[in-house]
Enzyme design. Structure first.
Site, short mmCIF file in Angstrom:
data_model
loop_
_atom_site.label_atom_id
_atom_site.label_comp_id
_atom_site.label_asym_id
_atom_site.label_seq_id
_atom_site.Cartn_x
_atom_site.Cartn_y
_atom_site.Cartn_z
N ALA A 238 0.83 -1.21 0.00
CA ALA A 238 0.00 0.00 0.00
C ALA A 238 0.86 1.26 0.00
O ALA A 238 0.56 2.23 -0.69
CB ALA A 238 -0.93 0.00 1.20
N GLU A 239 1.95 1.25 0.78
CA GLU A 239 2.81 2.43 0.84
C GLU A 239 4.28 2.03 0.98
O GLU A 239 4.61 1.04 1.65
CB GLU A 239 2.46 3.33 2.04
CG GLU A 239 1.04 3.84 2.06
CD GLU A 239 0.76 4.95 1.08
OE1 GLU A 239 1.72 5.48 0.48
OE2 GLU A 239 -0.42 5.29 0.92
N THR A 240 5.13 2.83 0.36
CA THR A 240 6.57 2.79 0.60
C THR A 240 6.98 4.19 1.04
O THR A 240 6.68 5.17 0.37
CB THR A 240 7.36 2.38 -0.65
OG1 THR A 240 6.98 1.05 -1.02
CG2 THR A 240 8.86 2.41 -0.39
#
Length: 265
Positions: free
Chosen positions: A43-45
């Site tokens: 979902a996120e980095t």
């Protein structure tokens, strides 16, 4: 470059919300960061660079850079506290898109301090609700997300969204929420337009949820559960125009990224 994968808003691996964290000595191009985020397919980095006494931070989904991400900020703080030699119990992050953000450490509990969202009630039109299998009782629009209020926790659990329809809404994502049975409130978060159909635990969504439920329940300290398959547990507090979002994190993996011009030893 180094990479960590941290499960945020949980005490156990394979639950909460996984985020990748990449500490950088200096900024690399946005296109490379976007490619890394797409390769990670989380979902996120989060990427951060130390700048004096604070850390500049940016967040990428597999398809876009976003203005704010709670769980990846929590994950970045966990990396700094546990692996990257940050010795103080306070971390100052700075985002060009969201301003000053802090994370404090009390034992293993990490607390985000984020600006509260500004939102307003909007009409329940077919255009904004046709992607949901149950009609909400009220709708709101914040800076980046829609929020739909439902009557019961069971309705949140049973939602089976039409992601193709939801992706047509001009918003980062869609928050659905109701009063909780064992917590003050529950929620889920859908972000097909941002490259992730359902986010397991969305810290930034609670910048909208906390002021809303604080007003509804007439209390400033709240407990929350995000009812994704992995589930996430958050302690929340309204601090006037800011919110405190607290939870735990745990490391799942650490490693090294090799770009196209580099080869492993």
């Amino acid at each position: 470059m180094k990479i960590y994968q941290i499960d945020a808003f949980t005490k156990e691996v394979f639950s909460g919300n996984p985020a990748a964290v990449c500490p950088l000595e200096e900024w690399i191009s946005s296109s490379i960061m976007q490619k890394i985020a797409a390769e990670n397919n989380l979902a996120e980095t989060a990427f951060y660079v130390k700048n004096g006494d604070m850390y500049e931070i940016r967040w990428f989904t597999p398809t876009v850079e976003v203005d704010l991400c709670g769980h990846a900020t929590l994950a970045a703080a966990y990396v700094l506290f546990n692996f990257e030699n940050h010795t103080d119990n306070l971390i100052q992050f700075y985002s060009e898109r969201s301003g000053n953000l802090t994370v404090t450490k009390e034992g293993d509990l990490l607390s985000l301090n984020f600006p509260a969202d500004e939102f307003e009630a909007i009409p329940l039109t077919p255009q904004i609700t046709e992607g949901l299998n149950i009609k909400p009782i009220q709708a709101f629009k914040g800076k980046t997300d829609y929020m739909f209020l439902f009557e019961k926790e069971e309705e949140i659990l049973n939602l089976t969204p039409n992601f193709e329809q939801l992706s047509k809404l001009a918003a980062r994502g869609i928050i659905v929420t109701a009063k909780g049975e064992t917590s003050d409130f529950v929620s889920r978060f859908f972000g097909p337009r941002s490259g992730i159909n359902e986010d397991p635990v969305t810290g930034s969504a609670h910048t909208t949820l906390i002021p809303f439920w604080a007003n509804e329940l007439n209390k400033t300290k709240l407990s929350a559960i995000q009812l994704s398959e992995r589930k996430g547990y958050l302690d929340c507090e309204l601090l006037r125009d800011r919110v405190r979002i607290s939870g735990y994190a745990i490391c799942y993996m650490m490693g090294t990224i090799f770009t196209a011009k580099e080869k492993p030893l």
